[in-house]
Design a protein around this motif. Structure first.
Motif, PDB file in Angstrom:
ATOM      1  N   ILE A 259      91.413 -11.268  46.235  1.00  0.00           N
ATOM      2  CA  ILE A 259      91.859 -10.130  45.441  1.00  0.00           C
ATOM      3  C   ILE A 259      93.276  -9.771  45.862  1.00  0.00           C
ATOM      4  N   GLY A 260      94.136  -9.573  44.879  1.00  0.00           N
ATOM      5  CA  GLY A 260      95.544  -9.266  45.167  1.00  0.00           C
ATOM      6  C   GLY A 260      95.876  -7.804  44.915  1.00  0.00           C
ATOM      7  N   LEU A 261      96.597  -7.173  45.868  1.00  0.00           N
ATOM      8  CA  LEU A 261      97.085  -5.799  45.738  1.00  0.00           C
ATOM      9  C   LEU A 261      98.587  -5.807  45.486  1.00  0.00           C
ATOM     10  N   ARG A 262      99.060  -4.734  44.895  1.00  0.00           N
ATOM     11  CA  ARG A 262     100.495  -4.637  44.626  1.00  0.00           C
ATOM     12  C   ARG A 262     101.276  -4.521  45.934  1.00  0.00           C
ATOM     13  N   TYR A 263     102.487  -5.013  45.928  1.00  0.00           N
ATOM     14  CA  TYR A 263     103.350  -4.876  47.110  1.00  0.00           C
ATOM     15  C   TYR A 263     103.679  -3.406  47.367  1.00  0.00           C
ATOM     16  N   ASP A 264     103.628  -2.582  46.312  1.00  0.00           N
ATOM     17  CA  ASP A 264     103.886  -1.155  46.497  1.00  0.00           C
ATOM     18  C   ASP A 264     102.790  -0.483  47.316  1.00  0.00           C
ATOM     19  N   ASP A 265     101.608  -1.125  47.416  1.00  0.00           N
ATOM     20  CA  ASP A 265     100.480  -0.554  48.154  1.00  0.00           C
ATOM     21  C   ASP A 265     100.319  -1.180  49.526  1.00  0.00           C
ATOM     22  N   ALA A 266     101.393  -1.692  50.102  1.00  0.00           N
ATOM     23  CA  ALA A 266     101.306  -2.413  51.372  1.00  0.00           C
ATOM     24  C   ALA A 266     100.749  -1.535  52.483  1.00  0.00           C
ATOM     25  N   PHE A 299     100.642 -13.526  51.715  1.00  0.00           N
ATOM     26  CA  PHE A 299     101.641 -12.876  50.875  1.00  0.00           C
ATOM     27  C   PHE A 299     101.813 -13.731  49.625  1.00  0.00           C
ATOM     28  N   GLY A 300     101.229 -13.275  48.529  1.00  0.00           N
ATOM     29  CA  GLY A 300     101.299 -14.040  47.301  1.00  0.00           C
ATOM     30  C   GLY A 300     102.613 -13.843  46.585  1.00  0.00           C
ATOM     31  N   PRO A 301     102.885 -14.609  45.551  1.00  0.00           N
ATOM     32  CA  PRO A 301     104.152 -14.480  44.798  1.00  0.00           C
ATOM     33  C   PRO A 301     104.341 -13.076  44.220  1.00  0.00           C
ATOM     34  N   SER A 302     103.211 -12.430  43.824  1.00  0.00           N
ATOM     35  CA  SER A 302     103.342 -11.089  43.242  1.00  0.00           C
ATOM     36  C   SER A 302     102.242 -10.158  43.732  1.00  0.00           C
ATOM     37  N   SER A 303     101.592 -10.511  44.863  1.00  0.00           N
ATOM     38  CA  SER A 303     100.507  -9.674  45.365  1.00  0.00           C
ATOM     39  C   SER A 303     100.289  -9.899  46.850  1.00  0.00           C
ATOM     40  N   ALA A 343      96.956  -6.193  41.643  1.00  0.00           N
ATOM     41  CA  ALA A 343      98.244  -6.709  41.179  1.00  0.00           C
ATOM     42  C   ALA A 343      98.048  -7.659  40.016  1.00  0.00           C
ATOM     43  N   PHE A 344      99.067  -7.757  39.218  1.00  0.00           N
ATOM     44  CA  PHE A 344      99.110  -8.759  38.164  1.00  0.00           C
ATOM     45  C   PHE A 344     100.431  -9.493  38.287  1.00  0.00           C
ATOM     46  N   PRO A 345     100.532 -10.700  37.764  1.00  0.00           N
ATOM     47  CA  PRO A 345     101.756 -11.493  37.960  1.00  0.00           C
ATOM     48  C   PRO A 345     102.997 -10.757  37.455  1.00  0.00           C
ATOM     49  N   THR A 346     103.969 -10.603  38.339  1.00  0.00           N
ATOM     50  CA  THR A 346     105.248  -9.959  37.981  1.00  0.00           C
ATOM     51  C   THR A 346     106.405 -10.779  38.534  1.00  0.00           C
ATOM     52  N   GLN A 347     107.553 -10.590  37.963  1.00  0.00           N
ATOM     53  CA  GLN A 347     108.788 -11.230  38.428  1.00  0.00           C
ATOM     54  C   GLN A 347     109.894 -10.185  38.476  1.00  0.00           C
ATOM     55  N   THR A 348     110.698 -10.283  39.490  1.00  0.00           N
ATOM     56  CA  THR A 348     111.846  -9.393  39.629  1.00  0.00           C
ATOM     57  C   THR A 348     113.110 -10.187  39.327  1.00  0.00           C
TER      58      THR A 348
END
Length: 360
Positions: A259-266, A299-303, A343-348
């Motif tokens: 399960i992936g969490l958002r980087y904002d919720d580190a 540390f996933g690409p977006s989670s 988290a869901f796939p995101t790109q910056t």
């Protein structure tokens, strides 16, 4: 005019008067005995149905038809002997042999019917393993059939010692000619003895495209019903050369999810993992005695990924998915309780602004 044809018909008339009455008497007695047997067997069946002991029903069912057949066939052979003894000049010893063969046939028939009735009764009670019961019944049937065949051959005057001597050479020839048949037979025996699966088990093989529920284990092949209801007829020899997996004998089923969490919720990851692990340890359908792991993993690409590794108490396929759904919903509630989200796939996308050209 006394012609040969007239003398022949006169001879037949005299002979028919000699044995005709005897045949009628024998036939009449046979009918009376048969009626008596029908009434007796019906009475015995009625008594057996009222008892709690089921084996008497099996014995009566095994005797009913063979005894009726014997009541008609034995007198019929006596009548044939009476008709032929004054007409045929040759010896009628073959009638005695036929009578002996009839007795052997009726005896083996009764035994086979009794074995079938006992097998059905044992399977109906559902107290014994179905595969073991069927295997024992088949072996006993085979033994009695061989005994009946050998007895019949001896009655016909064949030398069993000579037959066994010939069987050494003949067995080698038959073995070479029926190699596949024998390999399937012994493959079936190994299935019965080793018992890697039984009737009703869900089996699959990573070596072959074999997966489904075992319907029947025969002497030559095993019938497996796939989950789309197609029957697979697998020769027993195949199971000696492939890996067979038996999921029906699983002790637990595994839940393994990432399960992936958002980087904002580190800063919330540690609390979420702690609460998820506590929830699993207290869940009534999770076997806490087995390996239970909930850890931050990557540390996933977006989670920020953490994984759940645990086992359910049930092995039922349908109920397992209900338990898994409940676990995942509770995990999502825990995440939301911490004001976090999956988290869901995101790109910056970083855009660098080019410098303006200097004016001269």
């Amino acid at each position: 005019m006394d012609t040969p044809i007239t003398r022949f018909y006169s001879f037949l008339s005299q002979q028919s008067q000699a044995w005709g009455v005897d045949v009628l008497i024998i036939t009449g007695l046979s009918f009376v005995v048969w009626i008596g047997w029908k009434m007796l067997s019906a009475r015995l069946e009625g008594i057996a149905d009222k008892t709690s002991f089921h084996w008497d029903n099996a014995v009566i069912s095994a005797l009913k038809t063979p005894v009726s057949t014997f009541i008609w066939c034995w007198p019929a052979m006596i009548s044939i002997g009476l008709m032929l003894e004054n007409v045929v000049e040759h010896s009628l010893d073959w009638l005695s042999t036929t009578k002996t063969l009839l007795v052997i046939f009726i005896f083996i028939w009764i035994i086979l019917r009794l074995i079938t009735s006992v097998e059905e009764q044992v399977l109906k009670e559902q107290r014994r393993d179905e595969t073991t019961v069927q295997a024992i019944a088949k072996i006993i049937r085979l033994l009695f059939m061989i005994m009946g065949l050998l007895s019949a051959m001896q009655t016909l005057g064949l030398s069993l010692s000579g037959l066994l001597t010939f069987g050494g050479v003949g067995g080698l020839i038959v073995g070479l000619a029926a190699k596949d048949l024998l390999s399937n037979f012994f493959g079936g025996m190994m299935i019965y003895f080793d018992r890697p699966f039984k009737v009703g088990d869900w089996v699959r093989s990573p070596d072959r495209e074999i997966e489904g529920t075992v319907e029947r284990i025969g002497w030559r092949m095993t019938i497996i019903r796939t989950f789309d209801k197609r029957p697979l007829y697998v020769p027993n020899a195949v199971f000696s050369s492939i890996v067979v997996e038996n999921p029906s004998r699983m002790l637990n089923r595994r839940i393994y999810e990432t399960i992936g969490l958002r980087y904002d919720d580190a800063h919330k990851v540690e609390g979420i993992i702690r609460d998820v692990k506590s929830m699993l340890e207290q869940h009534p359908d999770i076997d806490a005695r087995q390996t239970l792991i909930v850890n931050f993993n990557a540390f996933g690409p977006s989670s920020l990924d953490f994984f759940i590794y645990t086992f359910t108490k049930t092995v039922n396929w349908v109920y397992f998915h209900e338990v898994k759904q409940d676990v995942l919903l509770k995990v999502m509630d825990i995440i939301h309780d911490h004001n976090a989200d999956v988290a869901f796939p995101t790109q910056t996308l970083k855009v660098e602004q080019a410098p303006f050209p200097q004016q001269q």
